[in-house]
Design an enzyme around this catalytic site. Structure first.
Site, PDB file in Angstrom:
ATOM      1  N   ARG A   5      85.145  78.685  52.041  1.00  0.00           N
ATOM      2  CA  ARG A   5      86.132  79.693  52.408  1.00  0.00           C
ATOM      3  C   ARG A   5      86.730  79.342  53.763  1.00  0.00           C
ATOM      4  O   ARG A   5      86.032  78.823  54.652  1.00  0.00           O
ATOM      5  CB  ARG A   5      85.484  81.090  52.500  1.00  0.00           C
ATOM      6  CG  ARG A   5      85.146  81.726  51.155  1.00  0.00           C
ATOM      7  CD  ARG A   5      86.389  82.081  50.349  1.00  0.00           C
ATOM      8  NE  ARG A   5      86.087  82.744  49.089  1.00  0.00           N
ATOM      9  CZ  ARG A   5      86.006  82.140  47.900  1.00  0.00           C
ATOM     10  NH1 ARG A   5      86.200  80.839  47.792  1.00  0.00           N
ATOM     11  NH2 ARG A   5      85.755  82.831  46.807  1.00  0.00           N
ATOM     12  N   HIS A  19      93.145  75.142  47.314  1.00  0.00           N
ATOM     13  CA  HIS A  19      92.029  75.921  46.750  1.00  0.00           C
ATOM     14  C   HIS A  19      91.782  75.530  45.272  1.00  0.00           C
ATOM     15  O   HIS A  19      91.818  76.388  44.381  1.00  0.00           O
ATOM     16  CB  HIS A  19      92.314  77.423  46.874  1.00  0.00           C
ATOM     17  CG  HIS A  19      91.070  78.273  46.803  1.00  0.00           C
ATOM     18  ND1 HIS A  19      90.828  79.336  47.623  1.00  0.00           N
ATOM     19  CD2 HIS A  19      89.987  78.209  45.983  1.00  0.00           C
ATOM     20  CE1 HIS A  19      89.670  79.892  47.319  1.00  0.00           C
ATOM     21  NE2 HIS A  19      89.134  79.217  46.316  1.00  0.00           N
TER      22      HIS A  19
HETATM   23  P1  NAP Z   1      75.360  80.607  45.682  1.00  0.00           P
HETATM   24  O1  NAP Z   1      74.748  80.087  44.414  1.00  0.00           O
HETATM   25  O2  NAP Z   1      75.242  82.042  46.011  1.00  0.00           O
HETATM   26  O3  NAP Z   1      74.736  79.731  46.859  1.00  0.00           O
HETATM   27  C1  NAP Z   1      74.909  80.055  48.207  1.00  0.00           C
HETATM   28  C2  NAP Z   1      74.021  79.147  49.055  1.00  0.00           C
HETATM   29  O4  NAP Z   1      74.287  79.410  50.418  1.00  0.00           O
HETATM   30  C3  NAP Z   1      72.536  79.423  48.824  1.00  0.00           C
HETATM   31  O5  NAP Z   1      71.812  78.217  48.869  1.00  0.00           O
HETATM   32  C4  NAP Z   1      72.169  80.307  50.023  1.00  0.00           C
HETATM   33  O6  NAP Z   1      70.819  80.206  50.440  1.00  0.00           O
HETATM   34  C5  NAP Z   1      73.065  79.702  51.081  1.00  0.00           C
HETATM   35  N1  NAP Z   1      73.277  80.659  52.171  1.00  0.00           N
HETATM   36  C6  NAP Z   1      73.842  81.895  52.110  1.00  0.00           C
HETATM   37  N2  NAP Z   1      73.833  82.476  53.326  1.00  0.00           N
HETATM   38  C7  NAP Z   1      73.253  81.586  54.166  1.00  0.00           C
HETATM   39  C8  NAP Z   1      72.931  81.604  55.546  1.00  0.00           C
HETATM   40  N3  NAP Z   1      73.215  82.657  56.321  1.00  0.00           N
HETATM   41  N4  NAP Z   1      72.320  80.521  56.068  1.00  0.00           N
HETATM   42  C9  NAP Z   1      72.012  79.460  55.293  1.00  0.00           C
HETATM   43  N5  NAP Z   1      72.272  79.385  53.967  1.00  0.00           N
HETATM   44  C10 NAP Z   1      72.890  80.435  53.422  1.00  0.00           C
HETATM   45  O7  NAP Z   1      76.907  80.245  45.720  1.00  0.00           O
HETATM   46  P2  NAP Z   1      77.686  79.080  44.936  1.00  0.00           P
HETATM   47  O8  NAP Z   1      77.941  79.464  43.535  1.00  0.00           O
HETATM   48  O9  NAP Z   1      76.998  77.792  45.202  1.00  0.00           O
HETATM   49  O10 NAP Z   1      79.103  79.124  45.687  1.00  0.00           O
HETATM   50  C11 NAP Z   1      79.196  78.914  47.081  1.00  0.00           C
HETATM   51  C12 NAP Z   1      80.583  79.300  47.573  1.00  0.00           C
HETATM   52  O11 NAP Z   1      81.537  78.336  47.160  1.00  0.00           O
HETATM   53  C13 NAP Z   1      81.139  80.607  47.011  1.00  0.00           C
HETATM   54  O12 NAP Z   1      80.610  81.726  47.675  1.00  0.00           O
HETATM   55  C14 NAP Z   1      82.628  80.448  47.233  1.00  0.00           C
HETATM   56  O13 NAP Z   1      82.999  80.974  48.489  1.00  0.00           O
HETATM   57  C15 NAP Z   1      82.827  78.938  47.253  1.00  0.00           C
HETATM   58  N6  NAP Z   1      83.654  78.485  46.116  1.00  0.00           N
HETATM   59  C16 NAP Z   1      84.832  77.854  46.384  1.00  0.00           C
HETATM   60  C17 NAP Z   1      85.602  77.396  45.339  1.00  0.00           C
HETATM   61  C18 NAP Z   1      86.873  76.641  45.581  1.00  0.00           C
HETATM   62  O14 NAP Z   1      87.595  76.319  44.631  1.00  0.00           O
HETATM   63  N7  NAP Z   1      87.180  76.281  46.809  1.00  0.00           N
HETATM   64  C19 NAP Z   1      85.178  77.594  44.014  1.00  0.00           C
HETATM   65  C20 NAP Z   1      83.978  78.237  43.792  1.00  0.00           C
HETATM   66  C21 NAP Z   1      83.214  78.686  44.861  1.00  0.00           C
HETATM   67  P3  NAP Z   1      69.626  80.695  49.470  1.00  0.00           P
HETATM   68  O15 NAP Z   1      69.584  79.666  48.347  1.00  0.00           O
HETATM   69  O16 NAP Z   1      68.433  80.615  50.320  1.00  0.00           O
HETATM   70  O17 NAP Z   1      70.006  82.053  48.989  1.00  0.00           O
HETATM   71  C1  GLV Z   2      86.737  80.438  43.974  1.00  0.00           C
HETATM   72  O1  GLV Z   2      87.049  80.267  45.112  1.00  0.00           O
HETATM   73  C2  GLV Z   2      85.543  81.085  43.555  1.00  0.00           C
HETATM   74  O2  GLV Z   2      84.886  81.718  44.406  1.00  0.00           O
HETATM   75  O3  GLV Z   2      85.209  81.002  42.363  1.00  0.00           O
END
Ligand code: NAP
Ligand code: GLV
Length: 321
Positions: A236, A284
């Site tokens: 983000r 994005h």
């Molecule tokens: P997720 O499964 O919820 O994983 C989040 C990770 O971040 C987990 O490992 C979590 O730790 C860690 N985390 C959260 N808060 C933290 C903190 N304060 N300190 C250290 N680690 C922390 O999320 P995801 O599905 O992988 O997605 C991640 C992000 O990618 C989304 O939230 C979104 O913003 C972004 N995204 C972007 C796009 C794009 O097209 N640009 C697309 C999809 C997603 P724990 O494992 O210990 O809980």
């Molecule tokens: C895209 O940014 C998503 O969070 O899926």
């Protein structure tokens, strides 16, 4: 069972509706439009207006058509009481996004490690100035001494970290709770952040946007990386302190950055990132929501909830992800 669907950026939802009709043949699914206050059991949506939730205390769950929950939680922070209390919010878990993120991160890592970004600049200088092309081989960074750090080891970050490690890069990963990932040196908790960052050549961000993580890509963070390191932000725009990145690129602390997300999207036409030679931007797109796997995952979760079973991907609003 009645399902509301809302995804404002698509003009025609018929493909989505057909997928849900195929996966949940007995469900009635309709696109929500302003003024629709008819009953619904589930909402499947992205970037909804607050009115969609009026009088919807009886929803059994709200399914997001994306991985990040920050916009929905921000809506509730701006207008407390918007979201129906106690209704679980469920985000997408991978649904083809982890592979897309891996392609993007691996492309960026190889581009910087082999210094293709600098060859791009050389070629561009030639076309812009009309001067002779610089014909110069650059020493690539040896892969073994190009440590990469992945912030966030969730559905997306863990997959990206594993793939980079399997490709032969030294990889570190950072999360809140402790993790074990083959080939990845893992770090958990804020106290470990400096050790995680220490001497990294490339930092990839895949954290959720929360009050704890916003602004994490800042001058202090950059100061721990190797001089001339690279940044890839795929999560983000709120994670990045933009003036700190501009300063770090100007003073050589960072060599280049690839940014897929921005504090304001679309990025304003007069934003300096459009014209900074060491910044690569994409709109994005690092991981798009794929209709087929997303609809299948949501349908299976709706069925599981109807059977009274537990499901994954439920957001903890206090934690912010
Ligand atoms: P997720 O499964 O919820 O994983 C989040 C990770 O971040 C987990 O490992 C979590 O730790 C860690 N985390 C959260 N808060 C933290 C903190 N304060 N300190 C250290 N680690 C922390 O999320 P995801 O599905 O992988 O997605 C991640 C992000 O990618 C989304 O939230 C979104 O913003 C972004 N995204 C972007 C796009 C794009 O097209 N640009 C697309 C999809 C997603 P724990 O494992 O210990 O809980
Ligand atoms: C895209 O940014 C998503 O969070 O899926």
């Amino acid at each position: 069972m009645k399902i509301l669907f809302y995804k404002p950026e698509i003009a025609d939802a018929s493909h989505w509706l057909a997928l849900f009709a195929r996966e949940l043949p007995s469900a009635e699914i309709r696109v929500w439009a302003p003024g629709d206050t008819h009953a619904a059991d589930y909402a499947v949506l992205w970037r909804p207006p607050p009115e969609l939730f009026a009088g919807r205390e009886h929803l059994r769950a709200i399914f997001l058509l994306g991985a990040g929950v920050d916009a929905l939680l921000a809506l509730e922070r701006r207008r407390p009481g918007t979201l129906p209390p106690g209704v679980p919010i469920v985000r997408l878990e991978d649904t083809g996004m982890a592979d897309q993120m891996t392609e993007y991160a691996l492309h960026a890592a190889l581009r910087y490690q082999r210094r293709f970004d600098e060859y791009d600049l050389a070629q561009r200088a030639c076309t812009v100035s009309g001067a002779g092309a610089p014909w110069q081989a650059l020493e690539p960074h040896p892969r073994a001494s190009f440590p990469i750090g992945v912030l966030g080891l969730g559905a997306l970050g863990a997959h990206v970290a594993s793939a980079l490690a399997a490709f032969g890069f030294p990889v570190r990963g950072y999360s809140r709770s402790a993790k074990t990932i083959k080939g990845v040196a893992t770090f958990a908790g804020r106290d470990t952040l400096p050790a995680f960052l220490d001497g990294l050549k490339l930092l990839v961000n895949l954290l959720p946007s929360t009050p704890e993580t916003d602004g994490i890509l800042n001058r202090e963070t950059f100061s721990h990386l190797a001089r001339g390191a690279y940044l890839v932000n795929l999560a983000r725009g709120t994670h990045l302190v933009e003036p700190d990145l501009i300063e770090a690129l100007d003073n050589g602390r960072l060599a280049a950055a690839t940014l897929d997300v921005f504090a304001q999207e679309p990025l304003a036409q007069d934003h300096p990132f459009w014209r900074m030679p060491r910044v690569t931007i994409t709109p994005h797109i690092s991981a798009l929501t794929l209709p087929e796997p997303a609809a299948v995952q949501i349908a299976r979760k709706i069925e599981a909830l109807a059977r009274g079973e537990a499901i994954g991907g439920i957001v903890d609003p206090q934690r912010g992800y």
